[in-house]
Design a protein around this motif. Structure first.
Motif, PDB file in Angstrom:
ATOM      1  N   GLY A 133      38.260  36.561  28.833  1.00 19.45           N
ATOM      2  CA  GLY A 133      37.614  35.867  29.945  1.00 19.45           C
ATOM      3  C   GLY A 133      38.490  35.841  31.183  1.00 19.45           C
ATOM      4  O   GLY A 133      38.005  36.038  32.305  1.00 19.45           O
ATOM      5  N   VAL A 134      39.778  35.597  30.992  1.00 23.20           N
ATOM      6  CA  VAL A 134      40.720  35.575  32.110  1.00 23.20           C
ATOM      7  C   VAL A 134      40.802  36.954  32.755  1.00 23.20           C
ATOM      8  O   VAL A 134      40.741  37.085  33.985  1.00 23.20           O
ATOM      9  CB  VAL A 134      42.107  35.074  31.647  1.00 23.20           C
ATOM     10  N   ILE A 135      40.908  37.990  31.939  1.00 24.30           N
ATOM     11  CA  ILE A 135      40.987  39.350  32.477  1.00 24.30           C
ATOM     12  C   ILE A 135      39.697  39.703  33.221  1.00 24.30           C
ATOM     13  O   ILE A 135      39.736  40.311  34.304  1.00 24.30           O
ATOM     14  CB  ILE A 135      41.308  40.359  31.364  1.00 24.30           C
ATOM     15  N   ALA A 136      38.548  39.314  32.693  1.00 24.08           N
ATOM     16  CA  ALA A 136      37.275  39.565  33.384  1.00 24.08           C
ATOM     17  C   ALA A 136      37.252  38.860  34.740  1.00 24.08           C
ATOM     18  O   ALA A 136      36.800  39.442  35.742  1.00 24.08           O
ATOM     19  CB  ALA A 136      36.108  39.109  32.519  1.00 24.08           C
ATOM     20  N   ASN A 137      37.754  37.627  34.794  1.00 18.07           N
ATOM     21  CA  ASN A 137      37.786  36.900  36.068  1.00 18.07           C
ATOM     22  C   ASN A 137      38.738  37.555  37.059  1.00 18.07           C
ATOM     23  O   ASN A 137      38.437  37.645  38.259  1.00 18.07           O
ATOM     24  CB  ASN A 137      38.152  35.440  35.841  1.00 18.07           C
ATOM     25  N   ILE A 138      39.879  38.019  36.580  1.00 20.07           N
ATOM     26  CA  ILE A 138      40.812  38.724  37.469  1.00 20.07           C
ATOM     27  C   ILE A 138      40.156  40.003  37.990  1.00 20.07           C
ATOM     28  O   ILE A 138      40.262  40.325  39.182  1.00 20.07           O
ATOM     29  CB  ILE A 138      42.152  39.008  36.758  1.00 20.07           C
ATOM     30  N   ASN A 139      39.456  40.720  37.127  1.00 23.78           N
ATOM     31  CA  ASN A 139      38.753  41.931  37.585  1.00 23.78           C
ATOM     32  C   ASN A 139      37.712  41.605  38.651  1.00 23.78           C
ATOM     33  O   ASN A 139      37.558  42.348  39.620  1.00 23.78           O
ATOM     34  CB  ASN A 139      38.102  42.659  36.405  1.00 23.78           C
ATOM     35  N   THR A 140      36.997  40.505  38.488  1.00 19.76           N
ATOM     36  CA  THR A 140      36.035  40.073  39.505  1.00 19.76           C
ATOM     37  C   THR A 140      36.743  39.845  40.838  1.00 19.76           C
ATOM     38  O   THR A 140      36.279  40.304  41.895  1.00 19.76           O
ATOM     39  CB  THR A 140      35.319  38.780  39.057  1.00 19.76           C
ATOM     40  N   LEU A 141      37.875  39.148  40.788  1.00 19.95           N
ATOM     41  CA  LEU A 141      38.640  38.877  42.006  1.00 19.95           C
ATOM     42  C   LEU A 141      39.200  40.153  42.618  1.00 19.95           C
ATOM     43  O   LEU A 141      39.219  40.300  43.846  1.00 19.95           O
ATOM     44  CB  LEU A 141      39.753  37.873  41.717  1.00 19.95           C
ATOM     45  N   LEU A 142      39.645  41.080  41.773  1.00 20.53           N
ATOM     46  CA  LEU A 142      40.136  42.364  42.282  1.00 20.53           C
ATOM     47  C   LEU A 142      39.044  43.087  43.062  1.00 20.53           C
ATOM     48  O   LEU A 142      39.282  43.601  44.162  1.00 20.53           O
ATOM     49  CB  LEU A 142      40.622  43.250  41.136  1.00 20.53           C
ATOM     50  N   GLY A 143      37.854  43.120  42.506  1.00 20.90           N
ATOM     51  CA  GLY A 143      36.742  43.785  43.180  1.00 20.90           C
ATOM     52  C   GLY A 143      36.428  43.142  44.520  1.00 20.90           C
ATOM     53  O   GLY A 143      36.231  43.837  45.524  1.00 20.90           O
ATOM     54  N   ARG A 144      36.397  41.825  44.541  1.00 20.01           N
ATOM     55  CA  ARG A 144      36.110  41.111  45.788  1.00 20.01           C
ATOM     56  C   ARG A 144      37.212  41.311  46.818  1.00 20.01           C
ATOM     57  O   ARG A 144      36.937  41.549  48.001  1.00 20.01           O
ATOM     58  CB  ARG A 144      35.914  39.629  45.506  1.00 20.01           C
ATOM     59  N   ALA A 145      38.471  41.198  46.387  1.00 21.79           N
ATOM     60  CA  ALA A 145      39.590  41.365  47.317  1.00 21.79           C
ATOM     61  C   ALA A 145      39.574  42.763  47.922  1.00 21.79           C
ATOM     62  O   ALA A 145      39.708  42.931  49.138  1.00 21.79           O
ATOM     63  CB  ALA A 145      40.917  41.104  46.600  1.00 21.79           C
ATOM     64  N   ARG A 146      39.391  43.757  47.089  1.00 22.44           N
ATOM     65  CA  ARG A 146      39.365  45.134  47.591  1.00 22.44           C
ATOM     66  C   ARG A 146      38.211  45.357  48.556  1.00 22.44           C
ATOM     67  O   ARG A 146      38.365  46.002  49.591  1.00 22.44           O
ATOM     68  CB  ARG A 146      39.300  46.100  46.413  1.00 22.44           C
ATOM     69  N   ALA A 147      37.052  44.821  48.222  1.00 19.52           N
ATOM     70  CA  ALA A 147      35.877  44.981  49.090  1.00 19.52           C
ATOM     71  C   ALA A 147      36.082  44.300  50.446  1.00 19.52           C
ATOM     72  O   ALA A 147      35.557  44.764  51.460  1.00 19.52           O
ATOM     73  CB  ALA A 147      34.634  44.414  48.400  1.00 19.52           C
ATOM     74  N   GLU A 148      36.848  43.209  50.457  1.00 24.19           N
ATOM     75  CA  GLU A 148      37.091  42.459  51.687  1.00 24.19           C
ATOM     76  C   GLU A 148      38.367  42.888  52.405  1.00 24.19           C
ATOM     77  O   GLU A 148      38.740  42.295  53.420  1.00 24.19           O
ATOM     78  CB  GLU A 148      37.146  40.959  51.378  1.00 24.19           C
ATOM     79  N   GLY A 149      39.075  43.889  51.880  1.00 19.64           N
ATOM     80  CA  GLY A 149      40.304  44.356  52.517  1.00 19.64           C
ATOM     81  C   GLY A 149      41.473  43.399  52.381  1.00 19.64           C
ATOM     82  O   GLY A 149      42.400  43.410  53.193  1.00 19.64           O
ATOM     83  N   VAL A 150      41.445  42.571  51.348  1.00 22.05           N
ATOM     84  CA  VAL A 150      42.508  41.600  51.099  1.00 22.05           C
ATOM     85  C   VAL A 150      43.613  42.274  50.291  1.00 22.05           C
ATOM     86  O   VAL A 150      43.331  42.937  49.295  1.00 22.05           O
ATOM     87  CB  VAL A 150      41.938  40.383  50.328  1.00 22.05           C
ATOM     88  N   PRO A 151      44.874  42.128  50.705  1.00 23.18           N
ATOM     89  CA  PRO A 151      45.957  42.726  49.932  1.00 23.18           C
ATOM     90  C   PRO A 151      46.000  42.201  48.494  1.00 23.18           C
ATOM     91  O   PRO A 151      45.817  41.009  48.259  1.00 23.18           O
ATOM     92  CB  PRO A 151      47.226  42.306  50.677  1.00 23.18           C
ATOM     93  N   VAL A 152      46.235  43.116  47.563  1.00 25.92           N
ATOM     94  CA  VAL A 152      46.439  42.776  46.156  1.00 25.92           C
ATOM     95  C   VAL A 152      47.870  43.157  45.820  1.00 25.92           C
ATOM     96  O   VAL A 152      48.295  44.277  46.092  1.00 25.92           O
ATOM     97  CB  VAL A 152      45.457  43.539  45.239  1.00 25.92           C
TER      98      VAL A 152
END
Length: 186
Positions: A30-49
């Motif tokens: 569940g934690v990894i799935a949530n991190i993946n969700t955040l990764l997708g959103r950050a990348r789509a919004e141009g937020v540094p990861v």
């Protein structure tokens, strides 16, 4: 709010989600799935990861245990910071990486809640960063055999107390994945 006003950007920090760190962790998938969700959103919004990867005697660099879990894939343009201490800032290039990207606010995810996550949260706050913990995107292993509370209680307690952290000109906070805003406030 941040005491780094010349650094208006937010970054997503992914800490130590490595095979040997999260193998038996509470709510791993569940934690990894949530991190993946955040990764997708950050990348789509141009937020540094920014990725952080720990090594020590029990987690030797280059070993399978040291590798990031296969479910999380770092893009080549996303920096990887290597560390040997709990605080991701301690004796690493993290501060330089964040300064180069104009980052004054961190969204924190990863493992382990009661070690590297807590150390990094406090390290960021004392260095002037606004620091938000994603309450359903961090985890820890079961250390009850050593007298620790069960992992779900460690996570819950960390979420509770980090929600009230603040210092002059900066603050902490805890939100769930669905509530994360990469803008200036959550």
């Amino acid at each position: 709010m941040t005491t780094l006003p010349e650094r208006p950007n937010t970054a997503l920090l992914v800490i130590d989600v490595q095979n040997g760190v999260v193998a038996g962790s509470h709510n791993r998938d569940g934690v990894i799935a949530n991190i993946n969700t955040l990764l997708g959103r950050a990348r789509a919004e141009g937020v540094p990861v920014v990725w952080v990867q720990h090594s020590d005697e029990s987690l030797p660099q280059g070993s399978d245990a040291w590798q990031y879990v296969p479910e999380l894939v770092r893009e080549d343009t996303e920096p990887l910071v290597h560390k040997r201490y709990g605080d991701s800032f301690e004796d690493t290039e993290l501060e330089t990486v964040l300064a180069e990207r104009g980052v004054g606010r961190l969204i924190v995810t990863g493992a382990q809640t009661d070690a590297c996550i807590r150390s990094t949260l406090h390290g960021a706050l004392v260095r002037g960063y606004d620091t938000t913990l994603v309450g359903d995107a961090h985890t820890t292993e079961d250390l009850t055999a050593y007298g620790a509370p069960p992992p779900e209680q460690v996570v819950a307690h960390t979420n509770l107390y980090w929600g009230f952290q603040k210092a002059p000109g900066r603050q902490g906070g805890t939100v769930e994945t669905a509530e994360v805003s990469f803008g200036s406030t959550d």
